[in-house]
Design a protein around this motif. Structure first.
Motif, PDB file in Angstrom:
ATOM      1  N   GLY A 166      47.813   1.451 -16.507  1.00  0.00           N
ATOM      2  CA  GLY A 166      47.686   0.006 -16.359  1.00  0.00           C
ATOM      3  C   GLY A 166      47.232  -0.441 -14.985  1.00  0.00           C
ATOM      4  N   THR A 167      47.003   0.497 -14.081  1.00  0.00           N
ATOM      5  CA  THR A 167      46.552   0.156 -12.727  1.00  0.00           C
ATOM      6  C   THR A 167      45.526   1.177 -12.239  1.00  0.00           C
ATOM      7  OG1 THR A 167      48.218   1.471 -11.539  1.00  0.00           O
ATOM      8  CG2 THR A 167      48.842  -0.761 -12.171  1.00  0.00           C
ATOM      9  N   THR A 168      44.721   0.764 -11.290  1.00  0.00           N
ATOM     10  CA  THR A 168      43.825   1.674 -10.586  1.00  0.00           C
ATOM     11  C   THR A 168      43.443   1.005  -9.264  1.00  0.00           C
ATOM     12  OG1 THR A 168      41.786   2.987 -10.739  1.00  0.00           O
ATOM     13  CG2 THR A 168      41.724   0.804 -11.716  1.00  0.00           C
ATOM     14  N   THR A 169      42.468   1.534  -8.582  1.00  0.00           N
ATOM     15  CA  THR A 169      41.990   0.940  -7.337  1.00  0.00           C
ATOM     16  C   THR A 169      40.470   0.881  -7.356  1.00  0.00           C
ATOM     17  OG1 THR A 169      41.943   3.093  -6.216  1.00  0.00           O
ATOM     18  CG2 THR A 169      43.959   1.770  -5.985  1.00  0.00           C
ATOM     19  N   GLY A 170      39.929   0.040  -6.518  1.00  0.00           N
ATOM     20  CA  GLY A 170      38.489  -0.069  -6.384  1.00  0.00           C
ATOM     21  C   GLY A 170      38.100  -0.133  -4.916  1.00  0.00           C
ATOM     22  N   THR A 171      36.868   0.264  -4.628  1.00  0.00           N
ATOM     23  CA  THR A 171      36.378   0.262  -3.250  1.00  0.00           C
ATOM     24  C   THR A 171      34.988  -0.343  -3.197  1.00  0.00           C
ATOM     25  OG1 THR A 171      37.593   2.319  -2.848  1.00  0.00           O
ATOM     26  CG2 THR A 171      35.976   1.667  -1.200  1.00  0.00           C
ATOM     27  N   ILE A 172      34.759  -1.194  -2.221  1.00  0.00           N
ATOM     28  CA  ILE A 172      33.431  -1.735  -1.955  1.00  0.00           C
ATOM     29  C   ILE A 172      32.882  -1.080  -0.693  1.00  0.00           C
ATOM     30  CG2 ILE A 172      32.166  -3.778  -1.151  1.00  0.00           C
ATOM     31  CD1 ILE A 172      33.805  -5.475  -2.985  1.00  0.00           C
ATOM     32  N   TYR A 173      31.660  -0.533  -0.801  1.00  0.00           N
ATOM     33  CA  TYR A 173      30.922  -0.028   0.349  1.00  0.00           C
ATOM     34  C   TYR A 173      29.692  -0.919   0.493  1.00  0.00           C
ATOM     35  CZ  TYR A 173      33.698   4.101  -0.896  1.00  0.00           C
ATOM     36  OH  TYR A 173      34.723   4.961  -1.232  1.00  0.00           O
ATOM     37  N   PHE A 174      29.711  -1.821   1.478  1.00  0.00           N
ATOM     38  CA  PHE A 174      28.647  -2.821   1.551  1.00  0.00           C
ATOM     39  C   PHE A 174      28.414  -3.259   2.992  1.00  0.00           C
ATOM     40  CE2 PHE A 174      27.192  -7.341   0.819  1.00  0.00           C
ATOM     41  CZ  PHE A 174      25.985  -7.005   0.219  1.00  0.00           C
ATOM     42  N   ASN A 175      27.151  -3.285   3.384  1.00  0.00           N
ATOM     43  CA  ASN A 175      26.753  -3.746   4.721  1.00  0.00           C
ATOM     44  C   ASN A 175      27.511  -3.022   5.830  1.00  0.00           C
ATOM     45  OD1 ASN A 175      24.828  -5.512   3.784  1.00  0.00           O
ATOM     46  ND2 ASN A 175      26.126  -7.334   3.922  1.00  0.00           N
ATOM     47  N   GLY A 176      27.707  -1.710   5.650  1.00  0.00           N
ATOM     48  CA  GLY A 176      28.333  -0.897   6.683  1.00  0.00           C
ATOM     49  C   GLY A 176      29.838  -0.996   6.767  1.00  0.00           C
ATOM     50  N   SER A 177      30.469  -1.705   5.830  1.00  0.00           N
ATOM     51  CA  SER A 177      31.926  -1.824   5.859  1.00  0.00           C
ATOM     52  C   SER A 177      32.531  -1.366   4.530  1.00  0.00           C
ATOM     53  CB  SER A 177      32.353  -3.270   6.153  1.00  0.00           C
ATOM     54  OG  SER A 177      31.951  -4.121   5.101  1.00  0.00           O
ATOM     55  N   THR A 178      33.826  -1.050   4.558  1.00  0.00           N
ATOM     56  CA  THR A 178      34.548  -0.581   3.381  1.00  0.00           C
ATOM     57  C   THR A 178      35.787  -1.453   3.175  1.00  0.00           C
ATOM     58  OG1 THR A 178      33.827   1.698   3.765  1.00  0.00           O
ATOM     59  CG2 THR A 178      35.738   1.385   2.325  1.00  0.00           C
ATOM     60  N   SER A 179      36.027  -1.858   1.945  1.00  0.00           N
ATOM     61  CA  SER A 179      37.246  -2.604   1.613  1.00  0.00           C
ATOM     62  C   SER A 179      37.792  -2.081   0.292  1.00  0.00           C
ATOM     63  CB  SER A 179      36.973  -4.112   1.524  1.00  0.00           C
ATOM     64  OG  SER A 179      35.880  -4.375   0.665  1.00  0.00           O
ATOM     65  N   ARG A 180      39.129  -2.050   0.177  1.00  0.00           N
ATOM     66  CA  ARG A 180      39.776  -1.461  -0.992  1.00  0.00           C
ATOM     67  C   ARG A 180      40.611  -2.499  -1.729  1.00  0.00           C
ATOM     68  NH1 ARG A 180      43.350   2.941  -0.223  1.00  0.00           N
ATOM     69  NH2 ARG A 180      42.746   3.626  -2.306  1.00  0.00           N
ATOM     70  N   GLU A 189      44.423  -7.718 -28.653  1.00  0.00           N
ATOM     71  CA  GLU A 189      43.581  -8.272 -29.716  1.00  0.00           C
ATOM     72  C   GLU A 189      42.101  -7.957 -29.530  1.00  0.00           C
ATOM     73  OE1 GLU A 189      44.407 -12.241 -31.011  1.00  0.00           O
ATOM     74  OE2 GLU A 189      46.490 -12.170 -30.331  1.00  0.00           O
ATOM     75  N   GLY A 190      41.782  -6.740 -29.078  1.00  0.00           N
ATOM     76  CA  GLY A 190      40.395  -6.349 -28.886  1.00  0.00           C
ATOM     77  C   GLY A 190      39.755  -6.880 -27.618  1.00  0.00           C
ATOM     78  N   PHE A 191      40.565  -7.380 -26.706  1.00  0.00           N
ATOM     79  CA  PHE A 191      40.079  -7.877 -25.417  1.00  0.00           C
ATOM     80  C   PHE A 191      40.737  -7.099 -24.282  1.00  0.00           C
ATOM     81  CE2 PHE A 191      38.926 -11.270 -28.180  1.00  0.00           C
ATOM     82  CZ  PHE A 191      37.886 -11.953 -27.573  1.00  0.00           C
ATOM     83  N   THR A 192      40.109  -7.144 -23.129  1.00  0.00           N
ATOM     84  CA  THR A 192      40.634  -6.517 -21.917  1.00  0.00           C
ATOM     85  C   THR A 192      40.691  -7.559 -20.808  1.00  0.00           C
ATOM     86  OG1 THR A 192      39.681  -4.368 -22.502  1.00  0.00           O
ATOM     87  CG2 THR A 192      40.251  -4.709 -20.189  1.00  0.00           C
ATOM     88  N   CYS A 193      41.829  -7.621 -20.135  1.00  0.00           N
ATOM     89  CA  CYS A 193      41.975  -8.493 -18.971  1.00  0.00           C
ATOM     90  C   CYS A 193      42.214  -7.619 -17.743  1.00  0.00           C
ATOM     91  CB  CYS A 193      43.143  -9.456 -19.156  1.00  0.00           C
ATOM     92  SG  CYS A 193      43.463 -10.511 -17.713  1.00  0.00           S
ATOM     93  N   VAL A 194      41.466  -7.883 -16.693  1.00  0.00           N
ATOM     94  CA  VAL A 194      41.590  -7.137 -15.442  1.00  0.00           C
ATOM     95  C   VAL A 194      41.722  -8.124 -14.294  1.00  0.00           C
ATOM     96  CG1 VAL A 194      40.605  -5.324 -13.994  1.00  0.00           C
ATOM     97  CG2 VAL A 194      39.998  -5.427 -16.416  1.00  0.00           C
ATOM     98  N   TYR A 195      42.659  -7.873 -13.392  1.00  0.00           N
ATOM     99  CA  TYR A 195      42.767  -8.719 -12.201  1.00  0.00           C
ATOM    100  C   TYR A 195      43.001  -7.853 -10.973  1.00  0.00           C
ATOM    101  CZ  TYR A 195      47.630  -8.430 -13.859  1.00  0.00           C
ATOM    102  OH  TYR A 195      48.830  -7.991 -14.340  1.00  0.00           O
TER     103      TYR A 195
END
Length: 217
Positions: free
Chosen positions: A176-190, A199-205
């Motif tokens: 039910g959880t994971t992490t994501g990372t952005i690598y953009f314009n020389g910087s990194t954010s997590r 009901e056949g849908f997915t909600c992510v926040y």
């Protein structure tokens, strides 16, 4: 129907989800729109979009806000006048909002096989070759897309690409959880990510990982 789901992520962060089953007239009762929003909804040709728009005003009311408390910046990102952060999503007959003192993003998506045809535009498909069947692949890709969409809404920088700049850590459905990372314009954010299916849908926040709920780290 009333509110479909309310989720307390932490003491500062709440998610509200509405299943849109009511008529536009029902959803309009007791809701006062600004002149700008009245013009917007009157110009909508799709009935489900009109009903979805009004259901989001009911979600705002659940959180203690009115339509006049909401505004959008030049990039189309929603804000609240009191400084609270908000993100909004709408997919077919489900709508959702997330509110927090922290930066947040939310996305709801219907689980459809269409995602198989566009997957290579937002994620390397080779990462998912171990999945047992097509249904599992659709579910996973929908979560990945939703996670990238939620992060994109939060980051809100022109030029940010789903495939090139946003990476989602692989996960088990049960987690039910994971992490994501952005690598953009020389910087990194997590980013910290939660997901659920119904009901056949997915909600992510998502929210910045340094501000993630301690209980889930």
């Amino acid at each position: 129907m009333p509110l479909y789901k309310r989720i307390t992520v932490d003491k500062d962060t709440k998610v509200f989800i509405w299943k849109v089953e009511e008529s536009f007239d029902w959803l309009s009762r007791g809701i006062e729109l600004t002149d700008n929003c009245s013009r917007r909804v009157e110009g909508m040709k799709s009935e489900i979009h009109r009903r979805g728009f009004m259901s989001i005003r009911h979600l705002l009311a659940e959180a203690g806000y009115e339509d006049k408390d909401l505004y959008y910046d030049d990039l189309g990102k929603p804000h609240l006048h009191d400084g609270k952060n908000i993100s909004i999503t709408h997919s077919f007959n489900f709508t959702g909002i997330i509110l927090s003192d922290k930066k947040v993003g939310i996305d709801i998506e219907m689980q459809r096989d269409k995602i198989l045809r566009i997957a290579n535009k937002f994620t390397p498909l080779k990462e998912y070759h171990t999945l047992a069947n097509e249904d599992a692949l659709i579910r996973k890709l929908t979560i990945v897309w939703g996670a990238k969409e939620a992060i994109y809404k939060m980051y809100a920088e022109p030029g940010l690409g789903f495939l090139q700049h946003i990476n989602i850590t692989d996960f088990e459905f049960e987690a039910g959880t994971t992490t994501g990372t952005i690598y953009f314009n020389g910087s990194t954010s997590r980013y910290y990510i939660e997901f659920l299916e119904f009901e056949g849908f997915t909600c992510v926040y998502s929210l910045p990982i340094e501000e993630a709920p301690v209980k889930n780290l």
